[in-house]
Scaffold this active site. Structure first.
Site, PDB file in Angstrom:
ATOM      1  N   CYS A 217      56.455 -50.920 -19.148  1.00 58.21           N
ATOM      2  CA  CYS A 217      55.502 -50.103 -18.397  1.00 58.21           C
ATOM      3  C   CYS A 217      55.985 -48.671 -18.243  1.00 58.21           C
ATOM      4  O   CYS A 217      55.203 -47.776 -17.917  1.00 58.21           O
ATOM      5  CB  CYS A 217      55.253 -50.729 -17.031  1.00 58.21           C
ATOM      6  SG  CYS A 217      56.776 -51.060 -16.110  1.00 58.21           S
TER       7      CYS A 217
ATOM      8  N   GLU B 150      57.676 -66.667 -20.113  1.00 59.55           N
ATOM      9  CA  GLU B 150      58.675 -65.694 -20.543  1.00 59.55           C
ATOM     10  C   GLU B 150      59.867 -65.708 -19.601  1.00 59.55           C
ATOM     11  O   GLU B 150      59.711 -65.714 -18.378  1.00 59.55           O
ATOM     12  CB  GLU B 150      58.058 -64.294 -20.584  1.00 59.55           C
ATOM     13  CG  GLU B 150      58.999 -63.232 -21.103  1.00 59.55           C
ATOM     14  CD  GLU B 150      58.308 -61.902 -21.364  1.00 59.55           C
ATOM     15  OE1 GLU B 150      59.035 -60.915 -21.585  1.00 59.55           O
ATOM     16  OE2 GLU B 150      57.061 -61.852 -21.348  1.00 59.55           O
TER      17      GLU B 150
ATOM     18  N   GLN C 127      49.455 -56.644 -18.586  1.00 55.48           N
ATOM     19  CA  GLN C 127      50.285 -57.050 -17.462  1.00 55.48           C
ATOM     20  C   GLN C 127      49.684 -56.522 -16.159  1.00 55.48           C
ATOM     21  O   GLN C 127      49.124 -55.432 -16.109  1.00 55.48           O
ATOM     22  CB  GLN C 127      51.721 -56.583 -17.638  1.00 55.48           C
ATOM     23  CG  GLN C 127      51.929 -55.100 -17.877  1.00 55.48           C
ATOM     24  CD  GLN C 127      53.382 -54.769 -18.111  1.00 55.48           C
ATOM     25  OE1 GLN C 127      54.275 -55.571 -17.849  1.00 55.48           O
ATOM     26  NE2 GLN C 127      53.641 -53.572 -18.604  1.00 55.48           N
TER      27      GLN C 127
ATOM     28  N   ASP D 168      55.551 -63.999 -16.934  1.00 56.04           N
ATOM     29  CA  ASP D 168      56.960 -63.617 -16.977  1.00 56.04           C
ATOM     30  C   ASP D 168      57.574 -63.979 -15.629  1.00 56.04           C
ATOM     31  O   ASP D 168      57.188 -63.428 -14.590  1.00 56.04           O
ATOM     32  CB  ASP D 168      57.091 -62.120 -17.234  1.00 56.04           C
ATOM     33  CG  ASP D 168      58.512 -61.706 -17.575  1.00 56.04           C
ATOM     34  OD1 ASP D 168      59.447 -62.480 -17.281  1.00 56.04           O
ATOM     35  OD2 ASP D 168      58.700 -60.605 -18.118  1.00 56.04           O
TER      36      ASP D 168
ATOM     37  N   GLN E 138      59.967 -61.580 -27.572  1.00 58.42           N
ATOM     38  CA  GLN E 138      59.506 -60.243 -27.202  1.00 58.42           C
ATOM     39  C   GLN E 138      60.432 -59.222 -27.849  1.00 58.42           C
ATOM     40  O   GLN E 138      61.636 -59.195 -27.581  1.00 58.42           O
ATOM     41  CB  GLN E 138      59.472 -59.974 -25.702  1.00 58.42           C
ATOM     42  CG  GLN E 138      58.935 -58.561 -25.498  1.00 58.42           C
ATOM     43  CD  GLN E 138      58.929 -57.999 -24.104  1.00 58.42           C
ATOM     44  OE1 GLN E 138      58.625 -56.831 -23.937  1.00 58.42           O
ATOM     45  NE2 GLN E 138      59.251 -58.769 -23.100  1.00 58.42           N
TER      46      GLN E 138
ATOM     47  N   HIS F  33      50.739 -61.725 -17.198  1.00 58.11           N
ATOM     48  CA  HIS F  33      52.133 -61.348 -16.927  1.00 58.11           C
ATOM     49  C   HIS F  33      52.538 -61.816 -15.531  1.00 58.11           C
ATOM     50  O   HIS F  33      53.400 -62.652 -15.360  1.00 58.11           O
ATOM     51  CB  HIS F  33      52.352 -59.839 -17.084  1.00 58.11           C
ATOM     52  CG  HIS F  33      53.779 -59.403 -16.898  1.00 58.11           C
ATOM     53  ND1 HIS F  33      54.291 -59.057 -15.671  1.00 58.11           N
ATOM     54  CD2 HIS F  33      54.786 -59.251 -17.776  1.00 58.11           C
ATOM     55  CE1 HIS F  33      55.559 -58.709 -15.798  1.00 58.11           C
ATOM     56  NE2 HIS F  33      55.887 -58.818 -17.069  1.00 58.11           N
TER      57      HIS F  33
ATOM     58  N   ASP G 126      63.180 -62.835 -23.667  1.00 55.55           N
ATOM     59  CA  ASP G 126      63.230 -61.396 -23.380  1.00 55.55           C
ATOM     60  C   ASP G 126      64.684 -61.014 -23.113  1.00 55.55           C
ATOM     61  O   ASP G 126      65.375 -60.491 -23.972  1.00 55.55           O
ATOM     62  CB  ASP G 126      62.320 -61.080 -22.193  1.00 55.55           C
ATOM     63  CG  ASP G 126      62.303 -59.586 -21.844  1.00 55.55           C
ATOM     64  OD1 ASP G 126      62.987 -58.808 -22.522  1.00 55.55           O
ATOM     65  OD2 ASP G 126      61.604 -59.211 -20.891  1.00 55.55           O
TER      66      ASP G 126
ATOM     67  N   LYS H  58      61.329 -55.884 -27.510  1.00 52.45           N
ATOM     68  CA  LYS H  58      61.176 -54.873 -26.447  1.00 52.45           C
ATOM     69  C   LYS H  58      61.554 -53.522 -27.035  1.00 52.45           C
ATOM     70  O   LYS H  58      62.725 -53.156 -27.109  1.00 52.45           O
ATOM     71  CB  LYS H  58      62.061 -55.244 -25.257  1.00 52.45           C
ATOM     72  CG  LYS H  58      61.541 -54.764 -23.923  1.00 52.45           C
ATOM     73  CD  LYS H  58      62.369 -55.345 -22.795  1.00 52.45           C
ATOM     74  CE  LYS H  58      61.767 -55.096 -21.441  1.00 52.45           C
ATOM     75  NZ  LYS H  58      60.649 -56.004 -21.134  1.00 52.45           N
TER      76      LYS H  58
END
Length: 428
Positions: free
Chosen positions: A358, A270, A171, A235, A326, A193, A304, A328
């Site tokens: 992140c 996404e 990303q 995304d 995803q 991303h 997501d 997560k």
């Protein structure tokens, strides 16, 4: 096999917790900070340095194995757990979780997770807590069995030892152009991303976004090595729905237009829209997926928001409400549930992407690699942080080391098998 003590250590996540609602409402970014008042409960400012909490399990020989707890960047959004508060989590861990840890057999991974993560006061434990403690328990089981974490997962879920690498997705953060160049030079499998999280980045009718998609495709041809052909993954944080409207057909029309602008590339989109609830998300995403499939589009929908826990992942997978889910990891909770989620997606012939945030740490990223490889996920996120180099190095190197160890293990097993039959292993 018992844990004889537990230690806790405060730490930092690799990025920041951001108030998504305030950013969507038009908070202006100046330098690295956002001006204005936060909207999401728990935030004292729109951008907050990410905190984490490490949990160390002291084993019988005084070896300490660790796991890290943290929240995700957009905590409190899309049905997620609220902003991570290390002090509150530390108190709950000490009062409730530590006594449970001291009573389990750390060599039996899934059994230990089940006992430690029983509800407290009729409520599930916070998901970041489950995430960190389950990492530590997985490392404990691996240490006690003299195995890799991936081998523990394979043993517990009755999976064969994996042989294939899992594609890595990087990303870019806000440094889009520079980081796209880095990704291309490093031949990243899936990119970039893009962090399309505001009207400014999406543009009127999505035109700014489309131009960026076209630029990424062109750039891969300009500076990529021979034969390099990544998957393009963007995304958009619900901005297609916010700009174009929440009807599936116009959303699908727009996505097809984007895919047509980069012929020859597989395009992952996404979070095209946020329909406000899990069931509405399932119903409308399933419709978008169906429209794209009927048109033989090269675009794929990635879910997501509104798809956080294992149960929600099951609902999306069974409804075919995404081409790719995803998973997560801090939002799923126990990392054992991440493994279950990948296998559940595979059962339903839906792609499984082991993601995360992140805001994570090197420890949580490495544990995620073992889950991804053991279950043979379709792709995994380079994490932590919002840079390319560090995250790609941490995740990529961990995967390469793991596969080398598994190849060695497989070779030794074949040698022993041949010896039992009175033969000799074939030399490499």
């Amino acid at each position: 096999m018992q844990i004889k003590d537990v230690v806790l250590a405060p730490g930092n996540g690799a990025f920041f917790y951001d108030d998504q609602a305030a950013i969507r409402a038009g908070a202006v970014q100046g330098g690295f900070v956002y001006a204005g008042e936060p909207i999401t409960p728990g935030f004292t400012s729109i951008r907050v340095p990410a905190s984490s909490l490490s949990v160390g399990l002291v084993l019988a020989d005084d070896t300490v194995v660790w796991g890290d707890m943290m929240g995700v960047q957009y905590s409190g959004a899309g049905g997620r757990d609220p902003l991570f508060e290390a002090a509150q989590i530390s108190d709950l861990t000490s009062r409730v979780v530590v006594p449970r840890l001291l009573a389990v057999d750390a060599s039996r991974y899934l059994d230990a997770c089940a006992k430690v993560f029983e509800p407290f006061e009729h409520k599930r434990l916070p998901l970041p807590l489950e995430y960190g403690v389950s990492q530590a328990l997985l490392r404990a089981a691996a240490y006690l069995h003299r195995a890799t974490m991936a081998e523990i997962v394979c043993s517990e879920f009755d999976l064969p030892l994996p042989t294939l690498r899992v594609p890595i997705y990087c990303q870019s953060g806000d440094a889009r152009e520079i980081n796209v160049d880095k990704m291309i030079l490093k031949a990243v499998d899936v990119l970039p991303h893009g962090l399309i999280n505001s009207r400014q980045k999406f543009g009127v009718d999505g035109q700014t976004f489309i131009e960026f998609v076209k630029w990424v495709a062109t750039r891969t041809r300009q500076i990529g090595g021979p034969g390099y052909h990544p998957v393009l993954h963007f995304d958009v944080y619900g901005w297609i729905g916010m700009e174009i409207g929440l009807e599936p057909e116009p959303i699908a029309d727009f996505i097809c237009r984007v895919a047509d602008s980069v012929p020859g590339f597989t395009l992952n989109i996404e979070c095209p829209a946020d329909f406000g609830s899990t069931q509405a998300q399932i119903d409308n995403y399933a419709r978008i997926v169906s429209i794209l499939d009927n048109r033989d589009s090269r675009a794929r929908i990635v879910v997501d928001e509104r798809c956080n826990t294992l149960e929600e992942i099951r609902l999306f997978a069974e409804a075919k409400a995404a081409h790719l889910v995803q998973i997560k990891t801090p939002d799923v909770g126990s990392i054992a549930d991440t493994a279950r989620a990948v296998l559940l997606c595979k059962e339903n012939k839906v792609g499984a992407y082991v993601g995360g945030s992140c805001t994570e740490t090197d420890l949580s990223a490495r544990a995620s690699v073992h889950i991804s490889v053991a279950t043979q996920a379709d792709m995994m996120l380079a994490k932590p942080g919002m840079g390319v180099d560090e995250a790609f190095s941490i995740v990529g190197n961990e995967q390469n080391r793991l596969l080398a160890m598994l190849n060695r293990r497989r070779s030794h097993l074949e040698e022993k098998s041949n010896e039992k039959r009175g033969g000799y292993a074939e030399q490499p």
